[in-house]
Design a protein around this motif. Structure first.
Motif, mmCIF file in Angstrom:
data_model
loop_
_atom_site.group_PDB
_atom_site.id
_atom_site.type_symbol
_atom_site.label_atom_id
_atom_site.label_comp_id
_atom_site.label_asym_id
_atom_site.label_seq_id
_atom_site.Cartn_x
_atom_site.Cartn_y
_atom_site.Cartn_z
ATOM 1 N N ARG A 110 8.875 11.349 -1.334
ATOM 2 C CA ARG A 110 8.038 12.394 -0.741
ATOM 3 C C ARG A 110 8.229 12.428 0.770
ATOM 4 N N THR A 111 7.757 13.503 1.376
ATOM 5 C CA THR A 111 7.828 13.650 2.820
ATOM 6 C C THR A 111 6.754 12.769 3.473
ATOM 7 N N PRO A 112 6.820 12.555 4.803
ATOM 8 C CA PRO A 112 5.849 11.669 5.473
ATOM 9 C C PRO A 112 4.401 12.048 5.175
ATOM 10 N N TYR A 113 3.569 11.022 4.984
ATOM 11 C CA TYR A 113 2.177 11.247 4.618
ATOM 12 C C TYR A 113 1.265 10.294 5.382
ATOM 13 N N ASP A 114 -0.034 10.489 5.202
ATOM 14 C CA ASP A 114 -1.066 9.752 5.937
ATOM 15 C C ASP A 114 -1.260 8.371 5.309
ATOM 16 N N ARG A 115 -0.424 7.418 5.710
ATOM 17 C CA ARG A 115 -0.422 6.103 5.064
ATOM 18 C C ARG A 115 -1.755 5.350 5.199
ATOM 19 N N PRO A 116 -2.478 5.400 6.352
ATOM 20 C CA PRO A 116 -3.736 4.652 6.437
ATOM 21 C C PRO A 116 -4.740 4.996 5.340
ATOM 22 N N ASN A 117 -4.662 6.207 4.816
ATOM 23 C CA ASN A 117 -5.620 6.608 3.791
ATOM 24 C C ASN A 117 -5.335 5.999 2.425
ATOM 25 N N LEU A 118 -4.169 5.372 2.273
ATOM 26 C CA LEU A 118 -3.850 4.773 0.976
ATOM 27 C C LEU A 118 -4.865 3.719 0.573
ATOM 28 N N SER A 119 -5.376 2.975 1.552
ATOM 29 C CA SER A 119 -6.359 1.932 1.249
ATOM 30 C C SER A 119 -7.785 2.390 1.533
#
Length: 531
Positions: A159-168
């Motif tokens: 996938r294209t870049p995403y909001d990684r901090p929201n994963l947790s």
């Protein structure tokens, strides 16, 4: 373009260096007075929509109160991530003592910075290896800076870049939809000629030959390369791939797998009281799981934040029925294909339906050749984030000379810092010779408690705490060698934004000005020219 003229304030309502939110025909506007001139821009941060009037204004620069994106108050231009869109800027008219704002009929709450596209005559090939925070925040500035060659981004993910901090955080809790997570739409990358190659993993980067070999055998040559591959989650020595209910958390797929497991079984063990571990514990508890955190520390975040703040977070989790097994180590995971219990070194057996391992990361750099690496695998860069000829590094993988610690080599694993590095590296790929001097900032949200942290220090001589920790209304100053190296706090957004600016300008007051349990307004000496 047709415009409406709306009265919003009077000249006397603002002093120099002040700002306020006003409404113009239903449009929220941030009005500011700087050096006797008035300016009007969008009122809300383009990152998460924070009210900028609650942030901090220093000169031409306004700092968002939530996640410290920075904007130019005179132009609305974005100057620091995690925002990547600029603010709309509105024309003003002054008639007598009245201030009017001229509003276009179709105004937006943001604007994309102007960017170039690829030109056939430009044969340069710039490559970004990694599709995370640093990689994305390099791609956009390259086009902003006028790069017209071929711009290629390779990512291991699908996938294209995403909001990684929201994963947790919100995504793991079920409060953020998958559609909310991408940083930009697919159309954005197409429009600006940013080519994204998914599911491509580097096997070797030859710095001397200036080429990348991928695991599928593909070889790509480059004129300039940014390595932004981030960190690899550490694994337990006895953890195996056969154990299908044992998870790491680094990618979108990881978070989806944890969510699916939490829907099947409600007993969860989190190994590690790191930020990922604690945020995951809180999110799983929000999902209704029974959660036990196992860690060798006396309190969570003991090494990162100190025992006082770590103890506060432990209390917050315990108030939400999270259980802890601290000063404990895991001996074995019982079960070959599905772990049924976690066995501690003291013999205690804890039954579980799923296990999440959050014990830190190591730099993803094993594929690098011809680059000097630190003992832990991090790439060693100069102040321009350059690690070899036409080769740059940014994000979790890079050691750089930290200007606020006498140039000591430092590696920082923060989302916003990775974005700052990506932006600086992009400038330098085009020959600007911009030293990285960004002020580190991170935030964590666990249950209803958010902590913000400005600056950086690996250790400290003392922590000065002001305010009321039980009420979650405090500031904590980390002092090393009689200098304030970092500040943490809860519900002190404006003060923390101001401290970031003081650190950036090297105007942080000495620790003698801060005394335990004094309110910040009473103990803070205003630095000339800063306020």
């Amino acid at each position: 373009m047709n415009k409406r003229k709306v009265k919003v304030a009077q000249l006397s309502e603002l002093k120099n260096g002040e700002m306020k939110e006003v409404s113009a025909g239903g449009t929220k506007i941030l009005l500011a007075r700087v050096r006797d001139k008035y300016h009007a821009v969008g009122a809300h941060c383009t990152h998460y929509g924070a009210p900028l009037a609650e942030g901090f204004l220093e000169g031409d620069r306004v700092v968002c109160p939530w996640h410290h994106a920075c904007f130019n108050i005179t132009s609305g231009d974005m100057e620091e991530p995690p925002a990547f869109d600029s603010l709309p800027c509105f024309e003003l008219e002054i008639q007598g003592e009245d201030i009017f704002v001229c509003l276009p009929n179709n105004s937006s709450d943001r604007r994309t910075p102007p960017m170039t596209k690829k030109e056939a005559a430009d044969e340069r090939r710039f490559v970004i290896l990694g599709g995370g925070a640093a990689g994305f925040m390099a791609a956009q500035p390259l086009r902003e800076d006028g790069f017209t060659g071929r711009l290629m981004m390779f990512t291991r993910e699908d996938r294209t870049p995403y909001d990684r901090p929201n994963l947790s955080k919100d995504y793991l809790q079920g409060h953020a939809e998958p559609a909310w997570m991408p940083l930009r739409s697919d159309d954005f990358f197409v429009e600006h000629d940013i080519e994204i190659f998914s599911e491509k993993e580097a096997a070797k980067v030859d710095a001397k030959a200036q080429e990348i070999t991928f695991t599928d055998g593909t070889i790509v040559e480059y004129d300039s390369l940014l390595i932004a591959t981030g960190g690899e989650p550490r694994r337990l020595p006895f953890q195996t791939d056969k154990q299908k209910n044992v998870f790491l958390l680094r990618s979108f797929a990881d978070s989806d797998a944890i969510i699916a497991a939490a829907e099947r079984g409600k007993r969860a063990v989190v190994i590690g009281a790191s930020f990922i571990g604690m945020e995951t514990a809180g999110s799983l508890r929000t999902r209704g799981c029974e959660v036990i955190v196992i860690a060798p520390d006396k309190v969570p975040f003991e090494k990162a934040l100190g025992t006082e703040i770590g103890g506060l977070f432990q209390t917050i989790h315990e108030q939400n029925s999270v259980q802890f097994k601290l000063e404990s180590s895991v001996k074995v995971l019982e079960g070959i294909e599905s772990v049924e219990a976690v066995i501690l070194e003291n013999g205690e057996r804890i039954e579980t339906d799923l296990v999440v391992v959050g014990i830190g990361v190591t730099p993803a750099t094993k594929f690098l050749e011809g680059v000097k690496l630190h003992d832990d695998g991090g790439a060693i860069a100069d102040e321009f984030l350059c690690v070899a000829n036409d080769l740059y590094a940014a994000g979790d993988i890079v050691y750089f000379p930290y200007s606020r610690s006498d140039g000591d080599l430092t590696r920082i694993e923060h989302w916003r810092t990775a974005m700052q590095m990506g932006r600086t590296a992009a400038h330098n790929m085009l020959g600007k010779q911009t030293a990285f001097t960004g002020v580190p900032f991170f935030w964590t949200t666990q249950f209803d408690a958010t902590l913000n942290f400005v600056g950086h220090t690996n250790d400290w001589d003392k922590i000065i705490i002001q305010g009321d920790m039980e009420r979650r209304d405090f500031l904590a100053f980390y002092v090393k060698d009689n200098k304030i190296r970092a500040v943490a706090g809860m519900n002190r957004d404006r003060e923390l934004a101001s401290f970031e600016e003081q650190m950036r300008l090297n105007q942080m007051p000495p620790p003698e000005q801060f005394t335990d349990n004094l309110i910040i307004e009473k103990s803070f000496r205003r630095v000339p020219g800063l306020f």
